[in-house]
Design a protein around this motif. Structure first.
Motif, PDB file in Angstrom:
ATOM      1  N   ASP A 576      15.276 -13.816   1.253  1.00  0.00           N
ATOM      2  CA  ASP A 576      15.776 -13.454   2.729  1.00  0.00           C
ATOM      3  C   ASP A 576      16.837 -12.611   3.044  1.00  0.00           C
ATOM      4  O   ASP A 576      17.194 -12.032   3.653  1.00  0.00           O
ATOM      5  N   ILE A 577      18.034 -13.312   2.338  1.00  0.00           N
ATOM      6  CA  ILE A 577      19.381 -12.922   2.330  1.00  0.00           C
ATOM      7  C   ILE A 577      19.389 -11.385   2.027  1.00  0.00           C
ATOM      8  O   ILE A 577      19.820 -10.463   2.807  1.00  0.00           O
ATOM      9  N   PHE A 578      18.556 -10.918   1.069  1.00  0.00           N
ATOM     10  CA  PHE A 578      18.422  -9.507   0.540  1.00  0.00           C
ATOM     11  C   PHE A 578      17.736  -8.771   1.823  1.00  0.00           C
ATOM     12  O   PHE A 578      18.466  -7.605   2.177  1.00  0.00           O
ATOM     13  N   LYS A 579      16.708  -9.090   2.459  1.00  0.00           N
ATOM     14  CA  LYS A 579      15.946  -8.437   3.461  1.00  0.00           C
ATOM     15  C   LYS A 579      17.049  -8.118   4.600  1.00  0.00           C
ATOM     16  O   LYS A 579      16.879  -7.167   5.376  1.00  0.00           O
ATOM     17  N   SER A 580      17.601  -9.251   4.840  1.00  0.00           N
ATOM     18  CA  SER A 580      18.400  -9.304   6.271  1.00  0.00           C
ATOM     19  C   SER A 580      19.787  -8.626   6.186  1.00  0.00           C
ATOM     20  O   SER A 580      20.123  -7.966   7.147  1.00  0.00           O
ATOM     21  N   VAL A 581      20.186  -8.230   4.996  1.00  0.00           N
ATOM     22  CA  VAL A 581      21.463  -7.471   4.916  1.00  0.00           C
ATOM     23  C   VAL A 581      21.737  -6.684   3.343  1.00  0.00           C
ATOM     24  O   VAL A 581      22.451  -6.986   2.584  1.00  0.00           O
ATOM     25  N   PRO A 582      20.446  -6.009   3.140  1.00  0.00           N
ATOM     26  CA  PRO A 582      20.556  -5.158   2.054  1.00  0.00           C
ATOM     27  C   PRO A 582      21.866  -4.143   1.814  1.00  0.00           C
ATOM     28  O   PRO A 582      22.316  -4.263   0.426  1.00  0.00           O
ATOM     29  N   LYS A 583      22.295  -3.781   2.812  1.00  0.00           N
ATOM     30  CA  LYS A 583      23.540  -2.941   2.783  1.00  0.00           C
ATOM     31  C   LYS A 583      24.432  -3.399   4.029  1.00  0.00           C
ATOM     32  O   LYS A 583      23.998  -3.731   4.788  1.00  0.00           O
ATOM     33  N   ILE A 584      25.643  -3.377   3.555  1.00  0.00           N
ATOM     34  CA  ILE A 584      26.742  -3.562   4.586  1.00  0.00           C
ATOM     35  C   ILE A 584      27.876  -2.441   4.548  1.00  0.00           C
ATOM     36  O   ILE A 584      28.522  -2.552   3.696  1.00  0.00           O
ATOM     37  N   GLU A 600       8.158  -5.003  -3.523  1.00  0.00           N
ATOM     38  CA  GLU A 600       8.015  -6.350  -3.565  1.00  0.00           C
ATOM     39  C   GLU A 600       8.615  -7.477  -2.466  1.00  0.00           C
ATOM     40  O   GLU A 600       8.156  -8.680  -2.685  1.00  0.00           O
ATOM     41  N   PHE A 601       9.535  -7.074  -1.879  1.00  0.00           N
ATOM     42  CA  PHE A 601       9.666  -7.859  -0.497  1.00  0.00           C
ATOM     43  C   PHE A 601       9.123  -7.734   0.628  1.00  0.00           C
ATOM     44  O   PHE A 601       9.322  -8.448   1.492  1.00  0.00           O
ATOM     45  N   ARG A 602       8.163  -6.642   0.638  1.00  0.00           N
ATOM     46  CA  ARG A 602       7.573  -6.343   1.911  1.00  0.00           C
ATOM     47  C   ARG A 602       6.020  -6.790   1.780  1.00  0.00           C
ATOM     48  O   ARG A 602       5.360  -6.761   2.865  1.00  0.00           O
ATOM     49  N   VAL A 603       5.403  -6.755   0.697  1.00  0.00           N
ATOM     50  CA  VAL A 603       4.213  -7.344   0.682  1.00  0.00           C
ATOM     51  C   VAL A 603       3.800  -8.498  -0.108  1.00  0.00           C
ATOM     52  O   VAL A 603       4.795  -8.801  -0.939  1.00  0.00           O
ATOM     53  N   ASP A 604       2.583  -8.866  -0.311  1.00  0.00           N
ATOM     54  CA  ASP A 604       2.374 -10.199  -1.073  1.00  0.00           C
ATOM     55  C   ASP A 604       1.974  -9.645  -2.547  1.00  0.00           C
ATOM     56  O   ASP A 604       1.906  -8.488  -2.614  1.00  0.00           O
ATOM     57  N   LYS A 605       1.997 -10.473  -3.393  1.00  0.00           N
ATOM     58  CA  LYS A 605       1.788 -10.214  -4.890  1.00  0.00           C
ATOM     59  C   LYS A 605       0.434  -9.264  -4.958  1.00  0.00           C
ATOM     60  O   LYS A 605       0.402  -8.207  -5.981  1.00  0.00           O
ATOM     61  N   LEU A 606      -0.541  -9.502  -4.387  1.00  0.00           N
ATOM     62  CA  LEU A 606      -1.738  -9.069  -4.735  1.00  0.00           C
ATOM     63  C   LEU A 606      -1.746  -7.498  -4.306  1.00  0.00           C
ATOM     64  O   LEU A 606      -1.985  -6.782  -4.912  1.00  0.00           O
ATOM     65  N   GLN A 607      -1.224  -7.345  -2.888  1.00  0.00           N
ATOM     66  CA  GLN A 607      -0.740  -5.980  -2.444  1.00  0.00           C
ATOM     67  C   GLN A 607       0.114  -5.285  -3.282  1.00  0.00           C
ATOM     68  O   GLN A 607      -0.087  -4.037  -3.508  1.00  0.00           O
ATOM     69  N   ASN A 618       2.083   8.811  -5.298  1.00  0.00           N
ATOM     70  CA  ASN A 618       2.617   8.901  -3.959  1.00  0.00           C
ATOM     71  C   ASN A 618       3.734   8.177  -3.748  1.00  0.00           C
ATOM     72  O   ASN A 618       3.666   6.860  -3.250  1.00  0.00           O
ATOM     73  N   TYR A 619       4.882   8.650  -4.490  1.00  0.00           N
ATOM     74  CA  TYR A 619       6.336   7.952  -3.858  1.00  0.00           C
ATOM     75  C   TYR A 619       6.353   7.767  -2.530  1.00  0.00           C
ATOM     76  O   TYR A 619       7.120   6.849  -2.304  1.00  0.00           O
ATOM     77  N   LYS A 620       6.167   8.517  -1.552  1.00  0.00           N
ATOM     78  CA  LYS A 620       6.436   8.060  -0.133  1.00  0.00           C
ATOM     79  C   LYS A 620       6.172   7.022   0.349  1.00  0.00           C
ATOM     80  O   LYS A 620       6.485   6.520   1.331  1.00  0.00           O
ATOM     81  N   LEU A 621       4.899   6.296  -0.489  1.00  0.00           N
ATOM     82  CA  LEU A 621       4.442   5.138   0.082  1.00  0.00           C
ATOM     83  C   LEU A 621       5.671   3.956   0.007  1.00  0.00           C
ATOM     84  O   LEU A 621       5.703   2.943   0.682  1.00  0.00           O
ATOM     85  N   PHE A 622       6.451   4.048  -0.919  1.00  0.00           N
ATOM     86  CA  PHE A 622       7.713   3.234  -1.013  1.00  0.00           C
ATOM     87  C   PHE A 622       8.749   3.311   0.140  1.00  0.00           C
ATOM     88  O   PHE A 622       9.531   2.368   0.398  1.00  0.00           O
ATOM     89  N   ASN A 623       8.592   4.661   0.699  1.00  0.00           N
ATOM     90  CA  ASN A 623       9.965   4.918   1.708  1.00  0.00           C
ATOM     91  C   ASN A 623       9.397   4.369   3.014  1.00  0.00           C
ATOM     92  O   ASN A 623       9.291   5.233   3.809  1.00  0.00           O
ATOM     93  N   GLN A 624       9.639   3.167   3.219  1.00  0.00           N
ATOM     94  CA  GLN A 624       9.424   2.572   4.690  1.00  0.00           C
ATOM     95  C   GLN A 624      10.801   2.024   5.072  1.00  0.00           C
ATOM     96  O   GLN A 624      11.142   0.984   4.667  1.00  0.00           O
ATOM     97  N   SER A 636      21.905  -7.147  12.481  1.00  0.00           N
ATOM     98  CA  SER A 636      20.547  -7.578  12.902  1.00  0.00           C
ATOM     99  C   SER A 636      19.407  -6.634  12.698  1.00  0.00           C
ATOM    100  O   SER A 636      19.680  -5.295  12.556  1.00  0.00           O
ATOM    101  N   SER A 637      18.503  -7.096  12.204  1.00  0.00           N
ATOM    102  CA  SER A 637      17.152  -6.469  11.920  1.00  0.00           C
ATOM    103  C   SER A 637      15.966  -7.014  12.360  1.00  0.00           C
ATOM    104  O   SER A 637      15.903  -8.146  12.658  1.00  0.00           O
ATOM    105  N   VAL A 638      14.770  -6.701  11.905  1.00  0.00           N
ATOM    106  CA  VAL A 638      13.493  -7.252  12.115  1.00  0.00           C
ATOM    107  C   VAL A 638      13.451  -8.455  11.433  1.00  0.00           C
ATOM    108  O   VAL A 638      12.674  -9.362  11.429  1.00  0.00           O
TER     109      VAL A 638
END
Length: 666
Positions: A576-584, A600-607, A618-624, A636-638
């Motif tokens: 959760d810390i990674f997702k909340s501030v990956p870059k400062i 791996e931080f955005r989807v569950d294990k099966l996905q 399709n590398y662009k699927l990574f770029n969200q 702050s972020s989502v």
């Protein structure tokens, strides 16, 4: 535990994987043909003891090929001969020879950034089989090859080929190895199956299908496909194609070698795999192939995630430089623009200063009318000054110097080997000399109008060599601000106004962690305190720093402009810390900026499993992208909110989902 790891790692390394538990499974599996299992271990142990004798323990622990080549040699002896005092002695001799050959080949191959793969095993095996023709005492030890247990499965030729990698050409071995590969890497398993099918299909053009299907050397197709499509190259559809080309080339090589080697009763074994893979690696590394895997991880999936994170989060392998100015400037010309940025000099940028959409005040008749004239130019990199000129007069408006196109200039050699040239400088404004070491942000000259310059501006380019007029190289700017948004590793468009960032030393001090720093937090869930958590700063064996909560690790890095997290090992709050501030960003502006959260931080294990199979195509699927907003001492972020203290080092508070971490200060 260390000894078990030392024994198990070579087994799994043969399959390009790194998990010790899987290695132990393969150790046990090797004893289905007891002589293979026993003499494999003899080869392994004798190599370890010899390495200890010559004080090379650290060396062979670091590089697995020292051990797995000897392991393969021992297994090879065990495939042909029973376990006797003679074959044990022979295995010890051959294993030590393999170790010496591995060391020597590595010293040579390392100069060309080539792995030695299983080449030492292949060469020593040939010597052994040639010598064995004279060893009549071995004839009584020839093995009657019956495994302890086997089954017959559909797709038996594939499983037999998979088992042959370990000198165990049995269905039961092949299915276990296939399941191990499938469990750890779907990409490797897919590559193995497709490589095998393509190899068989092409081979059947020249031979009867049954003969092609049951060749003893089809495992080369599997190894080549896995090596080129997921290990030494990043998983990508182009690399799958290259791997299949490698498989096709090996068909002819295997047959040619088999005909020649049969004259001396020699096995081909892994020579085609070694030859094809080494030829591809040498070519692709030499040309700087975009999808070459410079940092091999535990699995192709992890290598792909690391590559895509580097590409989308940190600009990949592109050269990155800072802006050469302070404040707000406008792009006058970009790459391959309509005037002077053409041909081998196309990778360059020109900057001017605009106010009210004009670059000058009054009528713009004099140099002093231009907002850019005389402004400070700062070094965009750390490096040594290798060339300069500052005696040329600044042109009057309307005149250009066609003889000395570059005008007054300075060329700096970066610590990373490339060169940066800044041109059209003001006469006598350069305040450094050749041989001086300059740092990022240091004032080195002033903006002028010398050379082929219609008006005062900054020209900057990255080039191959430290001479005037050298061919330019593509690059990106590390960061800049545009319309209150911070952009990383990007390039602005022509006509856009951008602002250089100003470092915030106080924020850098807050995020300068040292070994054994400890931070205690109260953990709340839905506003109810449920636990206390301690985050400790530790360092691994490679010198990388990370936050630790129990066995979980969150790796971080701090440079002059940015603090960021780049790898998580484990789960829990650190995720959760990674997702909340990956870059400062270490700047004093209130801005928004984007970052790309690893898959791996955005989807569950099966996905994640499904997406990892699709990503190579399709590398662009990574770029969200996720938007982060920095406001004073809050980000702050989502994914939540993070707060910093005005006085204390580190993070004061985290808010994400229903959880909250509050710092305990003493």
């Amino acid at each position: 535990m260390e000894k078990i790891k030392l024994l198990a790692k070579p087994y799994i390394s043969i399959l390009f994987l790194n998990d010790i538990k899987a290695g132990l499974i393969l150790v046990l599996l090797s004893f289905l043909l007891p002589s293979v299992g026993v003499l494999g271990l003899v080869g392994l142990l004798s190599t370890i003891l010899f390495a200890e004798l010559v004080n090379m323990r650290d060396e062979y622990l670091r590089y697995g090929f020292y051990l797995y080549n000897s392991l393969l040699v021992g297994m090879g002896v065990g495939y042909y001969f029973e376990v006797t005092s003679t074959t044990i002695f022979l295995t010890i001799i051959l294993s030590i020879f393999t170790f010496l050959l591995s060391f020597s080949l590595n010293k040579v191959f390392a100069k060309y950034s080539l792995p030695i793969l299983s080449l030492p095993f292949a060469l020593v095996s040939m010597l052994f089989y040639l010598a064995s023709l004279k060893y009549t005492t071995l004839l009584s030890n020839i093995l009657n090859r019956h495994p302890i247990f086997d089954i017959t499965l559909p797709f038996s030729p594939f499983f037999k080929s998979m088992g042959t990698i370990f000198f165990l050409p049995y269905d039961i071995v092949g299915i276990v190895i296939s399941l191990v590969i499938l469990f750890y890497s779907r990409i490797l398993f897919f590559s193995a199956v497709v490589g095998f099918l393509v190899g068989i299909g092409v081979h059947s053009i020249f031979l009867p299908f049954s003969q092609a299907l049951n060749s003893a050397y089809n495992f080369n197709f599997i190894l080549i496909s896995m090596a080129l499509s997921g290990i030494f190259l990043i998983p990508h559809y182009k690399n799958f194609l290259l791997a299949m080309i490698g498989v096709i080339l090996s068909v002819v090589m295997i047959d040619a070698m088999e005909v020649f080697f049969n004259m001396y009763a020699l096995p081909v074994y892994t020579l085609p795999f070694n030859a094809i893979v080494l030829l591809f690696i040498l070519l692709l590394y030499s040309i700087g192939y975009k999808y070459f895997n410079y940092s091999i991880k535990d699995t192709p999936e992890k290598s792909l995630n690391s590559f895509l994170s580097s590409f989308y989060r940190f600009g990949g392998n592109d050269i990155k430089i800072n802006l050469p100015f302070i404040g707000e400037w406008s792009v006058y010309q970009e790459f391959d623009d309509e005037w002077t940025h053409k041909g081998k000099w196309k990778y360059a940028y020109d900057f001017v200063i605009k106010k009210d959409d004009k670059t000058y005040k009054n009528d713009g008749l004099f140099l002093d009318d231009y907002y850019a004239f005389g402004k400070d130019i700062i070094s965009p990199i750390n490096g040594y000054v290798v060339a300069l000129r500052d005696d040329l007069v600044d042109n009057f408006i309307g005149n250009v110097d066609r003889v000395n196109n570059w005008g007054n200039y300075i060329i700096i050699k970066s610590d990373y080997g490339y060169f940066v040239e800044i041109s059209h400088l003001m006469q006598n404004s350069i305040n450094v000399k050749i041989g001086d070491y300059v740092k990022i942000g240091q004032i080195i000259a002033k903006c002028g109008n010398s050379g082929y310059s219609p008006e005062p501006h900054i020209h900057i380019q990255v080039q191959k060599y430290g001479v005037l007029g050298s061919e330019t190289i593509s690059f990106k700017f590390i960061d800049y601000i545009q319309n209150q948004k911070l952009y990383f590793y990007s390039l602005p468009k022509k006509g856009e106004n951008i602002i250089s960032t100003v470092n915030d030393n106080s924020m850098k001090l807050r995020l300068t962690f040292i070994l054994d720093d400890k931070f205690k937090y109260e953990l709340y869930k839905n506003s109810q305190k449920i636990d206390e958590v301690e985050i400790v700063v530790k360092m691994d064996e490679n010198g990388a720093f990370y936050f630790s909560i129990g066995e979980n690790r969150l790796y971080f890095y701090l440079d002059e402009k940015l603090f960021y997290f780049y790898e998580l090992k484990g789960e829990g709050l650190l995720k959760d810390i990674f997702k909340s501030v990956p870059k400062i960003p270490l700047i004093n502006s209130n801005i928004e900026y984007d970052d790309v959260i690893p898959l791996e931080f955005r989807v569950d294990k099966l996905q994640n499993v499904i997406m990892q199979m699709i990503l190579p195509f399709n590398y662009k699927l990574f770029n969200q992208k996720t938007v982060y907003k920095k406001e004073n001492l809050k980000i702050s972020s989502v994914y939540g909110e993070v707060y910093f203290s005005f006085y204390d080092k580190g993070f004061m508070q985290f808010k994400f989902d229903e959880y909250e971490l509050k710092r305990i200060t003493e």
